[in-house]
Design a protein around this motif. Structure first.
Motif, short mmCIF file in Angstrom:
data_model
loop_
_atom_site.label_atom_id
_atom_site.label_comp_id
_atom_site.label_asym_id
_atom_site.label_seq_id
_atom_site.Cartn_x
_atom_site.Cartn_y
_atom_site.Cartn_z
N SER A 99 0.79 -1.46 -0.10
CA SER A 99 0.03 0.31 -0.34
C SER A 99 1.10 1.22 -0.03
N ALA A 100 0.53 1.85 -0.70
CA ALA A 100 1.49 3.00 -0.88
C ALA A 100 1.33 3.94 -0.57
N HIS A 101 -0.10 4.09 0.24
CA HIS A 101 -0.67 5.29 1.58
C HIS A 101 0.68 5.38 2.88
N HIS A 102 1.07 4.25 3.10
CA HIS A 102 2.31 4.47 3.91
C HIS A 102 3.75 5.50 3.86
N LEU A 103 3.37 5.34 2.72
CA LEU A 103 4.65 6.38 2.35
C LEU A 103 4.31 7.83 1.30
N LEU A 104 3.12 8.27 1.72
CA LEU A 104 2.82 9.57 0.57
C LEU A 104 3.45 10.81 1.40
N HIS A 105 3.89 10.86 2.51
CA HIS A 105 4.73 11.62 3.21
C HIS A 105 6.03 11.53 3.04
N VAL A 106 6.58 10.71 3.16
CA VAL A 106 7.87 10.27 3.01
C VAL A 106 8.27 10.29 1.18
N LEU A 107 7.82 9.50 0.56
CA LEU A 107 8.01 10.36 -0.68
C LEU A 107 7.74 12.04 -1.38
N GLY A 108 7.09 12.43 -1.25
CA GLY A 108 6.79 13.63 -0.64
C GLY A 108 8.06 14.30 -0.60
N ARG A 109 8.45 14.57 0.56
CA ARG A 109 9.76 15.18 1.08
C ARG A 109 11.01 14.55 -0.08
N PHE A 110 10.99 13.03 -0.44
CA PHE A 110 12.31 12.62 -0.91
C PHE A 110 12.47 13.65 -2.48
N ARG A 111 11.15 14.29 -2.87
CA ARG A 111 11.00 14.74 -4.18
C ARG A 111 11.49 16.11 -4.05
N GLU A 112 11.13 16.72 -3.12
CA GLU A 112 11.50 18.01 -2.83
C GLU A 112 13.27 18.36 -3.25
N ARG A 113 13.82 16.97 -1.98
CA ARG A 113 15.13 17.00 -1.49
C ARG A 113 15.73 16.57 -3.02
N TYR A 114 15.81 15.83 -3.56
CA TYR A 114 16.31 14.91 -4.65
C TYR A 114 15.33 14.89 -5.67
N PRO A 115 15.52 16.15 -6.77
CA PRO A 115 14.16 16.59 -7.44
C PRO A 115 15.11 15.43 -8.95
N GLY A 116 16.03 15.17 -9.07
CA GLY A 116 16.11 14.31 -10.07
C GLY A 116 15.84 12.87 -10.38
N ILE A 117 16.09 12.71 -8.74
CA ILE A 117 16.17 11.27 -9.00
C ILE A 117 14.26 10.32 -9.37
N LYS A 118 13.84 9.14 -10.58
CA LYS A 118 13.26 8.79 -10.83
C LYS A 118 12.61 7.88 -9.84
N ILE A 119 11.41 7.77 -9.27
CA ILE A 119 10.79 6.79 -8.24
C ILE A 119 9.22 6.17 -9.27
N THR A 120 9.91 5.12 -9.27
CA THR A 120 8.78 4.14 -9.73
C THR A 120 8.10 3.19 -8.63
N VAL A 121 6.44 2.83 -8.33
CA VAL A 121 6.49 3.05 -7.40
C VAL A 121 5.12 1.63 -8.17
N ARG A 122 5.32 0.51 -7.54
CA ARG A 122 4.93 -0.87 -8.14
C ARG A 122 3.68 -1.35 -7.03
N ALA A 123 2.70 -1.80 -7.04
CA ALA A 123 1.84 -2.90 -5.85
C ALA A 123 2.16 -3.57 -5.68
N GLY A 124 1.55 -4.61 -5.02
CA GLY A 124 2.11 -5.53 -4.98
C GLY A 124 1.83 -6.54 -3.24
N ASN A 125 0.92 -7.63 -3.02
CA ASN A 125 0.94 -8.41 -2.10
C ASN A 125 2.54 -8.60 -1.43
N THR A 126 2.18 -9.36 -0.02
CA THR A 126 3.41 -9.65 0.24
C THR A 126 4.44 -10.34 -0.21
#
Length: 290
Positions: A99-126
């Motif tokens: 679930s991406a819900h648990h990382l929303l704040h972290v993703l936002g802060r990471f993008r602010e600090r490292y705008p040149g980094i491409k992030i891919t988020v893929r969903a899946g079970n355990t």
């Protein structure tokens, strides 16, 4: 044994064929085939099964792939170390989550600090999260069960109980809670097998002498949410992932709490990567803030 031979083998294995490996390495297919053939001939081994235009790994090939995964990942880490400043200005960070819900704040802060980094988020079970990390198809994972393996670095994010939920128009919507026996009498919308939420729910029901059978089995949390929102039945999720939805109503389950421990994880051997460390550091800051 030459580096180019191992590289050719590795790319054929991960790309699924000689033509795709040639494209990835900007070489010709005959050149790739020749390097793999020389490797097999020199050590008298068969690394690939070649039948009906399909290329699959032999058992020896699979064992060698596990080694070359580590070999080329270590090479990448060396490159990152030698170009540290560049590593945090460009590159790709791959994350697979239940679930991406648990990382929303972290993703936002990471993008602010490292705008040149491409992030891919893929969903899946355990199971998908764990297998993706071991296969080097992901750098970081988020899952609802703390792995016992010592091969992982683990950062606990939160721990919340599993709840039931229904559409606002569903008969149970006016209730505050529901028993396992009552749940068994309703159409149940459940995640695919391999989901820890489903596993814990079924185990608890069984301990109370109740069998919960899914009427609809859906792959992914969002699919379950949309089906439940249509009024088709009852779904299940951790309370942290329920969020705020006007269309849906939460229900406490009258049973001992079934806690879902969400954690950020990575392979210990890959925890030194610059992008992984940078993301991990930001996640730790949010965790401490909690």
């Amino acid at each position: 044994m030459r580096y180019v031979q191992l590289r050719a083998f590795h790319y054929v294995a991960i790309c699924g064929g000689f033509s795709r490996a040639a494209e990835a390495l900007f070489l010709t297919q005959p050149a790739i085939s020749d390097q793999v053939r020389k490797l097999e001939d020199e050590y008298d081994v068969l690394l690939f099964n070649r039948a009906k235009k399909q290329v699959t790994l032999t058992q020896q090939g699979q064992s060698l792939l596990e080694i070359t995964h580590r070999m080329f990942d270590t090479e990448q880490q060396a490159l990152d170390l030698l170009s540290e400043s560049k590593a945090l200005r460009s590159g790709t960070l791959r994350i697979v989550v239940d679930s991406a819900h648990h990382l929303l704040h972290v993703l936002g802060r990471f993008r602010e600090r490292y705008p040149g980094i491409k992030i891919t988020v893929r969903a899946g079970n355990t199971e998908t999260v764990i297998s993706s990390l071991f296969a080097y198809d992901a750098d970081l994972g988020v899952l609802g069960e703390i792995p016992e393996s010592r091969e992982f670095e683990i950062l606990r994010l939160n721990s919340t109980p599993i709840i039931a939920f229904v559409a606002g128009s569903y008969p149970l919507a006016g209730r505050r809670s529901v028993t396992m026996e009552e749940l068994a009498a309703h159409p149940l919308i459940m995640r695919e097998r391999g989901s820890k939420t489903r596993h814990k729910l079924e185990a608890m029901a069984q301990s109370q002498g109740v069998v919960l059978k899914p009427t609809i089995e859906a792959e992914g949390r969002e699919a379950v949410r949309e089906i439940v929102a249509s009024g088709a039945g009852v779904g299940f999720v951790s309370s942290a992932e329920f969020g705020h939805h006007g269309r849906l109503a939460p229900l406490r389950i009258e049973a001992p709490e079934m806690m879902m421990d969400e954690a950020l994880i990575c392979l210990r051997e890959r925890s030194g990567g610059k992008l992984v460390r940078a993301f991990w550091s930001i996640a730790e800051q949010f965790r401490m803030g909690d």
